[in-house]
Design an enzyme around this catalytic site. Structure first.
Site, PDB file in Angstrom:
ATOM      1  N   VAL A 157     -21.099  -7.319 -49.645  1.00 32.56           N
ATOM      2  CA  VAL A 157     -19.903  -7.911 -50.251  1.00 32.56           C
ATOM      3  C   VAL A 157     -19.558  -9.274 -49.664  1.00 32.56           C
ATOM      4  O   VAL A 157     -19.875  -9.570 -48.516  1.00 32.56           O
ATOM      5  CB  VAL A 157     -18.676  -6.990 -50.081  1.00 32.56           C
ATOM      6  CG1 VAL A 157     -18.787  -5.781 -50.976  1.00 32.56           C
ATOM      7  CG2 VAL A 157     -18.493  -6.594 -48.625  1.00 32.56           C
ATOM      8  N   LYS A 208     -31.553  -6.035 -45.955  1.00 31.01           N
ATOM      9  CA  LYS A 208     -30.284  -6.699 -45.614  1.00 31.01           C
ATOM     10  C   LYS A 208     -30.527  -7.904 -44.697  1.00 31.01           C
ATOM     11  O   LYS A 208     -29.976  -8.991 -44.910  1.00 31.01           O
ATOM     12  CB  LYS A 208     -29.357  -5.681 -44.914  1.00 31.01           C
ATOM     13  CG  LYS A 208     -28.113  -6.272 -44.288  1.00 31.01           C
ATOM     14  CD  LYS A 208     -27.122  -6.770 -45.313  1.00 31.01           C
ATOM     15  CE  LYS A 208     -26.011  -7.571 -44.654  1.00 31.01           C
ATOM     16  NZ  LYS A 208     -25.080  -8.137 -45.618  1.00 31.01           N
ATOM     17  N   CYS A 262     -22.281 -13.076 -40.351  1.00 25.53           N
ATOM     18  CA  CYS A 262     -23.457 -12.486 -41.020  1.00 25.53           C
ATOM     19  C   CYS A 262     -24.672 -13.411 -40.944  1.00 25.53           C
ATOM     20  O   CYS A 262     -25.626 -13.127 -40.222  1.00 25.53           O
ATOM     21  CB  CYS A 262     -23.129 -12.177 -42.478  1.00 25.53           C
ATOM     22  SG  CYS A 262     -21.973 -10.806 -42.636  1.00 25.53           S
TER      23      CYS A 262
HETATM   24  N1  LIG Z   1     -17.300  -8.267 -42.887  1.00 25.60           N
HETATM   25  C1  LIG Z   1     -18.266  -8.536 -43.752  1.00 25.60           C
HETATM   26  O1  LIG Z   1     -18.125  -9.381 -44.623  1.00 25.60           O
HETATM   27  C2  LIG Z   1     -19.564  -7.775 -43.719  1.00 25.60           C
HETATM   28  C3  LIG Z   1     -20.454  -7.892 -44.795  1.00 25.60           C
HETATM   29  C4  LIG Z   1     -21.626  -7.153 -44.767  1.00 25.60           C
HETATM   30  C5  LIG Z   1     -21.907  -6.329 -43.674  1.00 25.60           C
HETATM   31  N2  LIG Z   1     -21.023  -6.253 -42.640  1.00 25.60           N
HETATM   32  C6  LIG Z   1     -21.346  -5.367 -41.512  1.00 25.60           C
HETATM   33  O2  LIG Z   1     -20.494  -4.228 -41.554  1.00 25.60           O
HETATM   34  C7  LIG Z   1     -20.244  -3.762 -40.219  1.00 25.60           C
HETATM   35  C8  LIG Z   1     -18.746  -3.704 -39.981  1.00 25.60           C
HETATM   36  O3  LIG Z   1     -18.245  -5.021 -40.083  1.00 25.60           O
HETATM   37  P1  LIG Z   1     -16.688  -5.331 -40.218  1.00 25.60           P
HETATM   38  O4  LIG Z   1     -16.583  -6.782 -40.573  1.00 25.60           O
HETATM   39  O5  LIG Z   1     -16.034  -4.303 -41.079  1.00 25.60           O
HETATM   40  O6  LIG Z   1     -16.231  -5.096 -38.694  1.00 25.60           O
HETATM   41  P2  LIG Z   1     -14.721  -5.034 -38.142  1.00 25.60           P
HETATM   42  O7  LIG Z   1     -14.801  -5.486 -36.752  1.00 25.60           O
HETATM   43  O8  LIG Z   1     -13.796  -5.682 -39.110  1.00 25.60           O
HETATM   44  O9  LIG Z   1     -14.381  -3.456 -38.187  1.00 25.60           O
HETATM   45  C9  LIG Z   1     -15.060  -2.491 -37.440  1.00 25.60           C
HETATM   46  C10 LIG Z   1     -14.067  -1.407 -37.033  1.00 25.60           C
HETATM   47  O10 LIG Z   1     -14.805  -0.363 -36.389  1.00 25.60           O
HETATM   48  C11 LIG Z   1     -13.981   0.184 -35.367  1.00 25.60           C
HETATM   49  N3  LIG Z   1     -14.825   0.985 -34.465  1.00 25.60           N
HETATM   50  C12 LIG Z   1     -15.626   0.579 -33.449  1.00 25.60           C
HETATM   51  N4  LIG Z   1     -16.271   1.643 -32.925  1.00 25.60           N
HETATM   52  C13 LIG Z   1     -15.879   2.729 -33.609  1.00 25.60           C
HETATM   53  C14 LIG Z   1     -16.211   4.111 -33.544  1.00 25.60           C
HETATM   54  N5  LIG Z   1     -17.069   4.585 -32.657  1.00 25.60           N
HETATM   55  N6  LIG Z   1     -15.618   4.943 -34.416  1.00 25.60           N
HETATM   56  C15 LIG Z   1     -14.728   4.482 -35.334  1.00 25.60           C
HETATM   57  N7  LIG Z   1     -14.374   3.191 -35.441  1.00 25.60           N
HETATM   58  C16 LIG Z   1     -14.953   2.331 -34.584  1.00 25.60           C
HETATM   59  C17 LIG Z   1     -13.314  -1.033 -34.755  1.00 25.60           C
HETATM   60  O11 LIG Z   1     -12.153  -0.685 -34.037  1.00 25.60           O
HETATM   61  C18 LIG Z   1     -13.023  -1.878 -36.000  1.00 25.60           C
HETATM   62  O12 LIG Z   1     -11.734  -1.629 -36.521  1.00 25.60           O
HETATM   63  C19 LIG Z   1     -20.986  -4.739 -39.300  1.00 25.60           C
HETATM   64  O13 LIG Z   1     -22.261  -4.219 -39.026  1.00 25.60           O
HETATM   65  C20 LIG Z   1     -21.118  -5.990 -40.159  1.00 25.60           C
HETATM   66  O14 LIG Z   1     -22.224  -6.769 -39.767  1.00 25.60           O
HETATM   67  C21 LIG Z   1     -19.848  -6.941 -42.639  1.00 25.60           C
END
Ligand SMILES: NC(=O)c1ccc[n+]([C@@H]2O[C@H](COP(=O)([O-])OP(=O)(O)OC[C@H]3O[C@@H](n4cnc5c(N)ncnc54)[C@H](O)[C@@H]3O)[C@@H](O)[C@H]2O)c1
Length: 404
Positions: A157, A208, A262
């Site tokens: 996304v 990815k 990313c």
């Molecule tokens: N943000 C983006 O646009 C995007 C797009 C594609 C992929 N991703 C991937 O998705 C994943 C998440 O990214 P994000 O941007 O949502 O991260 P983020 O930091 O916004 O959110 C991650 C959440 O996980 C929580 N967390 C950490 N350890 C945990 C555990 N053991 N149990 C439960 N919760 C836990 C944290 O407190 C945090 O609130 C990453 O791998 C990122 O690379 C993100």
């Protein structure tokens, strides 16, 4: 229908997890969100959100109000577990390495709850082999993984359009075996309008990383061109426009560098696993990472030639029209100028205040500064700045603000 009566647990309620949890709740699933951050749990349970994302607030509010979404600090029993925790990289050596400890910890927290027939889905961007690692963690925890489905489904996304793209994007799903792939595909088919593309876990993981590396390599080509053109007195924006008239050429746009969490991060996941054979990907990372230094040198040369230390930097975010400063090359430029004794003022229309940077408005920057630097192509700059206003100034455009 699969969704009726099914309970979904989303682990990690950040930029990816919270929209996913809210969407699933709006689609009829009972969703138990889980986050280790107590503030996040409390915010969600009030029906509010802690991140900026269009339309997310309405969906979360309604899902919490009608009891379909509740957040917890501990994992709850569910039928489907979706892992959306961070996978940052560690910059402790020449080649940064991914940290998958958050994924491992999340999987360990599921072990006491998982039962026969459950689905465990990894959505976090992960190095190749992570889904297999999840299987091993379950087996070490005494789980017979032949009775559950484990698959990787990367998230593609675009922030700012997450609620739309979660539904409309095509999804790649790779299980640890064919049964896992099929079972997880069936689940995504209940709420995704895009195509569901089935493969194995390693291919999905590599897919990815490949998508973001493709973008990084192609932006590096444009950034390299911008330096070559500058040395030759050629306008890179005009050059790219002309070259793109070739029916099989499509060069991307250069800029101040590559930022965000990313494209500037994920290629390292490939490089760190096989540095010897990922030479283009590594070089592209280095080219994009070094672009801010080149930008700083150009700004310093202009400011020094005008005997001033005052510089107005237009744009701080890592890309146009957002407020996200993570890994932003524009921030690196500003930081470097400040460190070297320049008096830097910033215009960032998407941020109201910043504890560290002196924020000013566009008008003040144009009227009161001699060195004006365009670092991010925000729409406010393209629509509000008239090129003639910059005449007789030390104006430097690193992001093609005025290119047509
Ligand atoms: N943000 C983006 O646009 C995007 C797009 C594609 C992929 N991703 C991937 O998705 C994943 C998440 O990214 P994000 O941007 O949502 O991260 P983020 O930091 O916004 O959110 C991650 C959440 O996980 C929580 N967390 C950490 N350890 C945990 C555990 N053991 N149990 C439960 N919760 C836990 C944290 O407190 C945090 O609130 C990453 O791998 C990122 O690379 C993100």
């Amino acid at each position: 229908m699969l969704r009726s009566g099914k309970v979904v647990s989303v682990l990690g309620l950040g930029y990816i997890g919270l929209p996913t949890a809210a969407l699933l709740a709006s689609q009829g699933y009972t969703v138990k969100g889980m986050d280790i951050n107590e503030d996040v749990v409390q915010t969600v349970n009030k029906g509010s959100i802690h991140i900026v994302e269009p339309d997310l607030d309405k969906v979360v509010k309604s899902a919490v109000t009608n009891g379909k979404l509740k957040a917890y600090s501990e994992v709850q029993f569910a039928d489907i577990y979706i892992i959306c925790v961070p996978t940052p990289f560690v910059k402790d050596s020449e080649i940064p390495t991914p940290n998958i400890d958050y994924v491992r910890t999340a999987v360990e927290s599921i072990i006491p709850h998982v039962k026969e027939g459950d689905l465990v889905i990894l959505e976090s961007t992960s190095p190749v082999g992570t889904t297999e690692m999840i299987k091993n963690v379950f087996e070490r925890g005494g789980i017979d993984t032949s009775t559950i489905s484990i698959a990787y489904c990367p998230e593609r996304v675009l922030p700012g359009k997450i609620m739309v793209e979660l539904v409309d994007n095509d999804r790649v799903i790779g299980g640890i075996n064919i049964d896992s792939t099929k079972a997880v595909s069936q689940f995504y088919k209940t709420f995704v309008n895009g195509e569901i593309l089935e493969t194995d876990a390693k291919t999905a993981e590599m897919c990815k990383l490949t998508e973001n590396s493709f973008r990084d390599v192609n932006i590096a080509f444009a950034n390299e061109l911008s330096v070559l053109c500058d040395n030759n007195g050629v306008d890179v924006w005009e050059l790219i426009k002309l070259a793109n008239h070739h029916p099989r050429v499509n060069i991307l746009q250069p800029g101040t560098g590559v930022g965000g969490h990313c494209i500037a991060v994920d290629p390292w996941f490939i490089v760190s696993q096989d540095p010897k054979n990922s030479r283009i990907i590594k070089t592209a990372r280095e080219i994009n990472d070094s672009k801010p230094e080149w930008v700083v040198d150009k700004i310093k040369a202009t400011a020094d030639s005008m005997s001033t230390k005052k510089v107005a930097c237009l744009g701080l975010a890592f890309k146009p029209d957002i407020d996200d400063l993570r890994e932003s090359p524009a921030v690196r430029v500003v930081e470097s100028l400040i460190e070297q004794g320049y008096n830097v003022f910033c215009v960032e229309p998407n941020i109201n205040e910043h504890e560290k940077y002196n924020l000013i408005d566009i008008k003040k920057a144009i009227t009161e500064f001699d060195v004006i630097v365009l670092l991010v192509k925000h729409k406010e700059f393209t629509s509000n700045i008239i090129l003639t206003e910059l005449e007789n100034k030390g104006a430097l455009d690193f992001c093609g603000t005025f290119s047509k």
